[in-house]
Design an enzyme around this catalytic site. Structure first.
Site, short mmCIF file in Angstrom:
data_model
loop_
_atom_site.label_atom_id
_atom_site.label_comp_id
_atom_site.label_asym_id
_atom_site.label_seq_id
_atom_site.Cartn_x
_atom_site.Cartn_y
_atom_site.Cartn_z
N LYS A 39 36.19 -9.38 125.57
CA LYS A 39 35.37 -8.19 125.22
C LYS A 39 34.64 -7.18 126.46
CE LYS A 39 33.11 -10.87 122.55
NZ LYS A 39 33.78 -12.30 122.47
N CYS A 46 29.71 -7.70 123.28
CA CYS A 46 29.56 -8.44 121.99
C CYS A 46 28.20 -8.18 121.55
CB CYS A 46 29.82 -10.09 122.41
SG CYS A 46 28.45 -10.94 123.19
N CYS A 82 26.33 -6.55 130.50
CA CYS A 82 27.23 -6.33 129.28
C CYS A 82 26.65 -6.39 128.13
CB CYS A 82 28.34 -7.38 129.60
SG CYS A 82 29.82 -6.96 128.33
N CYS A 139 34.03 -12.31 129.53
CA CYS A 139 35.09 -12.48 128.39
C CYS A 139 36.12 -11.34 128.18
CB CYS A 139 34.40 -12.87 126.93
SG CYS A 139 33.59 -11.53 126.27
N CYS A 171 25.83 -10.89 129.05
CA CYS A 171 26.38 -11.68 130.48
C CYS A 171 26.04 -10.55 131.58
CB CYS A 171 27.71 -12.06 130.60
SG CYS A 171 28.18 -13.10 128.98
#
Length: 1012
Positions: A95, A60, A57, A93, A65
């Site tokens: 996001k 952010c 990912c 998360c 992650c």
């Protein structure tokens, strides 16, 4: 048009927010609506073809992650955590889960466009082809370069959508731009620059994932987003630590679990660090004296009244012509070496020696003490295995001892006779440091910071006192973003990092280790022919300082020339606005923003004066809508790229394309290649691969990495090719760099083995090609990559290059004498009530900014419904007592004002912040408002900043610890008679989760609503 915001959240959407939002429970909930988070995603065509793709990912931009992406009929429908990612432990998360709403957002850019209207107005975008867009840009940049050379151009970069750092290097390489406006100026970069001058690039990075016995979080709420040493790892570290210490002006979400909260006055963190250093130095058994004598320049001798001398030496920037007041053999013997540094030898003094006869030396050329011959092989057989059975298992080298009879003295002074026969006083570096610490008691720090002296002392002892028999310290210090933004970054970061060096917490299993080093790296955004470059520190390669001679602001902040990564941002804007010292008229941006550092008011004026601006983005955005050419790029769900842990957590993984990109989007490297081709710049010079795409660049990077690793140590990735690794990654997940590269990452205390000598950068493992040190592996050198090879408490690079007009001009607000800069002394923030009591009379509150928000990352995700409904507006945290005095209630809008500007944010009454301090959210803009500014001027806290309040060493703007006043926004003092911020035509921002405009942003899987 009431004076308060009616925040309406369903229970489910409210609970998706992190713990720090609990203070909003008092907000009114007068209307009940279905949360957009509960609205079903649009059905996709077909009901088969469901697959799960393992990827990384980038929602952010930091944590990266490991994730699984569920894809149905070619469309991403779910993102969830990947347990194989030991750096994130299955974390996923809000996001990350909202990434689908970004990927399929109806307002996402999909085609290249050109401006048809003047700057400062709605751009009037017109769709063009990639060829036309790139040729317009190439012609314009050639025109500027022909007239102004590279000084007329600057590049911009933020936190990239992947490791596509075009603005940091590639766009500058293509255009010859002399200046760079990059986010690292205020994010990571100050820590990296500082540690590059003292020991190792990025050595501040800490291994929280290994769960230290005592966990210290200093200046950030990194449980929400940061690097791969945050989020789930931080929560685990806080829960499992015997003692948890937080040093922060505000109580963070995870900080509620802390054993000690040292709530410092914003900008005064260095005072805590210096008080801790005094406690550690004066308390028997706390300081690692062997390390301080053997691996730092603390015992080296300073001759203040000697003309600095030296020669060509290697550092973390490449190399430079070092000139220093540290005493060297060449200073007392015309035929001596300038790389042999003297210490006072306690054994010689005990035998009656005085003056020059009491000296022994360390030879930096071969990184050995006189008479010693340490070797890499011996160190790799002296120690123990630690963290066994984990991804961080490694070899902990037992510290080497002095074996040639030398015992450096830390505190002393001596008369020395120089080569010209003159006698001079020489003092150890440590003596200067201890003199500075003499008054830095906990009581002194308490007066400065407002923290109880007993709490300062007790927290220090809890961290620094290790159990008997423990072979390394209790854990490093997790230094976060706040230290990059307080206006005294360099000295503050030095003061904090010194603590880990003193206590045996450097390069240990739970300490400060620096970046993950691997030969496979993520620089596939560079031109194909540059991939895999080595680190040449020879005189023939030249000095980066000289190469950056034309940087604006370079005379005021010469360290920006030595480090090379950024130009002081206000100096760029002044060159655009005033053409001083020369005109800057054009620029190019790959994911950056003018909103993120320094005065955005000055930046906005400058952006609209540029003759030409090219930008790659996913969105219409305040920076993007200043562009003349705007091109669309990939979302992380569409990218192919290697992924190397930023911090020391050893993760090796990759971004895998999960879905196809819409329209005519390209990934960032291919955008830059298209521009290079139009500009006439060769992207590849390999006749066998004349037109490489990103996949071929990844293949080449992998081949080069494998070849380099095998040539260095016979080590290799356990896969023969990029494609084989891709296949294995889908089956088995993440790989540990500690296992693949045992010497580069699977060893602790690497100064003993030579493997701190690594090419500066994130995710690099190459050595220095000029090194050929007896007993050390090729391209390596014992110690650190500094001129002295030591951790430099006395930074020779700073001495040689670092003190410019802002630090040394007696008319500067930041002026200090030379010797005061060489030791990490405490200085009051420029706009503090102590430093400027007159200013405090009109602006009595101290403002800090930049806290992390669970659903946003800097300026990102304001248009994602799941995120915006949970956090509709920017919030100002304020202590209840201050709120009462100012007549403010929860949910009111308030004006925040400085001498330089004013904005509005929504009142959030918070007990977790001291009276006299407010905390503002940053980088707010409103996609629902009109181009080109999109309401950035309404609420972005950077509109408040003083353009002259800048760190005097590195040129990083101060964004924490400045003076403000606050008062209630009322119909009488607000435009349109409305306390809620509005567009120029009176249109309100979205300030309520029931706003129907949020539903207009729900995912559109067809992406056929418009051409743009």
């Amino acid at each position: 048009m009431g004076e308060k915001v009616a925040h309406t959240l369903t229970r489910r959407s409210f609970m998706k927010m992190a713990a720090a939002t609990a203070s909003i429970a008092a907000l009114s909930t007068g209307i009940t609506v279905d949360a957009l988070a509960e609205t079903a995603a649009p059905a996709t065509a077909g009901d088969g073809n469901v697959e799960r793709v393992r990827s990384v990912c980038r929602a952010c931009g930091k944590m990266e992650c490991g994730v699984w992406v569920t894809v149905q009929d070619g469309k991403a429908i779910r993102v969830e955590g990947d347990q194989s990612a030991f750096t994130s432990r299955g974390n996923c998360c809000t996001k990350s889960q909202s990434s689908i709403q970004a990927c399929y957002h109806p307002d996402r850019l999909r085609y290249p466009m050109k401006r048809t209207r003047p700057k400062g107005e709605d751009p009037g975008w017109e769709r063009v082809s990639w060829d036309e867009a790139m040729q317009i840009a190439a012609d314009k940049f050639h025109e500027v370069a022909d007239k102004y050379t590279g000084t007329g151009i600057f590049t911009m970069n933020g936190t990239s959508r992947m490791w596509a750092m075009g603005g940091y290097a590639t766009l500058a390489i293509i255009t010859g731009a002399a200046n760079n406006h990059v986010a690292s100026c205020i994010c990571k970069g100050p820590r990296f620059l500082t540690t590059s001058t003292t020991d190792q690039y990025g050595s501040n990075w800490m291994t929280s994932v290994t769960e230290p016995r005592v966990y210290v979080e200093w200046g950030g709420n990194i449980e929400y987003s940061n690097y791969d040493d945050s989020c789930r790892n931080v929560v685990n570290a806080t829960q499992k630590a015997e003692t948890f210490i937080i040093i922060d002006p505000r109580m963070t979400g995870v900080g509620k679990e802390a054993d000690y909260w040292l709530n410092v006055r914003p900008g005064t963190d260095a005072a805590i660090a210096l008080a801790w250093a005094k406690i550690i130095a004066e308390t028997p058994g706390l300081m690692d004296e062997l390390y301080m004598k053997r691996w730092t320049n603390a015992p080296f001798l300073v001759v203040e009244d000697m003309e600095p001398s030296g020669g060509w030496m290697v550092d973390n920037s490449g190399a430079h012509d070092m000139k220093t007041r540290l005493l060297k053999q060449s200073d007392i013997d015309p035929n001596g070496s300038y790389q042999k540094f003297f210490v006072v030898d306690a054994n010689k003094v005990a035998a009656g020696a005085t003056g020059n006869d009491a000296l022994s030396f360390f030879d930096a050329e071969i990184s050995q003490w006189d008479g010693e011959a340490i070797t890499t092989d011996e160190a790799m057989n002296r120690g123990q295995v630690v963290m066994e059975g984990t991804p961080f298992e490694g070899w902990l080298v037992e510290p080497s001892q002095f074996t040639s009879g030398i015992d450096p003295t830390l505190v002393t002074e001596i008369d020395v006779t120089l080569a010209d026969g003159t006698v001079h006083k020489a003092r150890t570096v440590w003596s200067y440091y201890m003199d500075m610490l003499a008054n830095k008691t906990p009581e002194w720090a308490s007066e400065v910071t407002g923290v109880d002296a007993g709490k300062i002392r007790d927290a220090c002892l809890a961290w620094a006192t290790r159990p008997e028999g423990q072979p390394y310290g209790n854990g490093g210090i997790h230094i976060s973003l706040a230290m990059d933004q307080n206006g005294n970054n360099y000295q503050t970061i030095r003061a904090i990092m010194m603590l880990s060096h003193m206590t045996g917490n450097m390069d240990t299993p739970t300490g400060n280790r620096g970046p993950t080093h691997a030969y496979i790296n993520d620089e596939c955004w560079l031109p194909y022919f540059i991939l895999g470059g080595t680190f040449d520190a020879s005189p023939e390669a030249g000095s980066k300082f000289d190469a950056n001679a034309l940087k604006v602001g370079g005379d005021d902040w010469p360290m920006t020339k030595w480090y090379g990564q950024w130009s002081e941002p206000h100096s760029i804007w002044r060159a655009v606005i005033d053409q001083d010292p020369y005109p800057i008229v054009a620029g190019a941006n790959d994911s950056g923003s003018f909103m993120n550092q320094g005065s955005s008011m000055m930046a906005w004026e400058a952006m609209n004066k540029l003759d030409f601006w090219m930008e790659a983005n996913l969105w219409h955005h305040p920076t993007a809508d200043c562009a003349d050419i705007l091109v669309p790029v990939y979302h992380w769900l569409e990218m192919e790229f290697p992924r190397i842990s930023q911090g020391p957590h050893c993760g090796l993984a990759m971004n895998v394309p999960c879905v196809e990109a819409p329209g005519d989007c390209r990934d960032d490297p291919m955008f830059m290649k298209a521009f290079a081709n139009a500009y006439g710049f060769p992207w590849s010079i390999d006749p066998n691969v004349p037109d490489p795409d990103t996949h071929e660049s990844c293949m080449q990077m992998y081949r080069l990495a494998q070849d380099h690793s095998i040539a260095q140590n016979g080590e290799r990735m356990p896969f023969e090719s990029w494609e084989e690794w891709q296949e294995d990654f889908q089956k088995n997940g993440w790989v540990s760099a500690a296992k693949v590269y045992p010497k580069e990452m699977g060893t602790y205390r690497r100064w003993e083995t030579g493997y701190m000598a690594i090419k500066p950068g994130v995710g690099r493992a190459e050595g220095v090609e000029n090194f050929d040190i007896p007993g050390c592996d090729k391209t390596r050198r014992f110690g650190y990559v500094t001129p002295t090879t030591k951790y430099e408490l006395w930074p020779t690079v700073l001495e040689r290059y670092g003190l410019g007009n802002k630090a040394m001009d007696e008319n500067s607000a930041h002026y200090r004498p030379f010797m005061d800069w060489m030791i990490p002394e405490y200085y009051e923030p420029l706009e503090s009530p102590v430093n400027d009591p007159e200013l405090a009379k009109e602006y009595p509150l101290i403002c800090t900014t930049g806290r992390r928000i669970p659903v946003y990352f800097h300026s990102e995700h304001r248009q994602l419904p799941w995120c915006r409904e949970n956090w509709p507006v920017p919030r100002m945290e304020i202590n209840p007592a201050d709120a009462e005095e100012l007549g403010l209630e929860q949910g009111d809008w308030a004006w925040i004002e400085t001498k330089y500007g004013k904005i509005r944010e929504c009142v959030d009454i918070y007990y977790g912040i001291d009276k006299g301090v407010v905390n503002l959210e940053h980088a707010w803009w409103f996609p629902e408002l009109s181009a080109p500014n999109h309401g950035e001027k309404l609420c972005n806290c950077n509109n408040l900043l003083n353009p002259d309040n800048v760190d005097p060493i590195m040129g990083s703007p101060c964004m924490r610890g400045f003076a403000v006043k606050v008062y209630k926004a009322t119909p009488e003092n607000s435009p349109f008679g409305n306390p809620v911020p509005c567009d120029d035509d009176g249109t309100e921002i979205i300030h309520d989760s029931s706003d129907p405009r949020l539903k207009e942003w729900l995912p559109d899987y067809s992406l056929n609503r418009s051409d743009y």
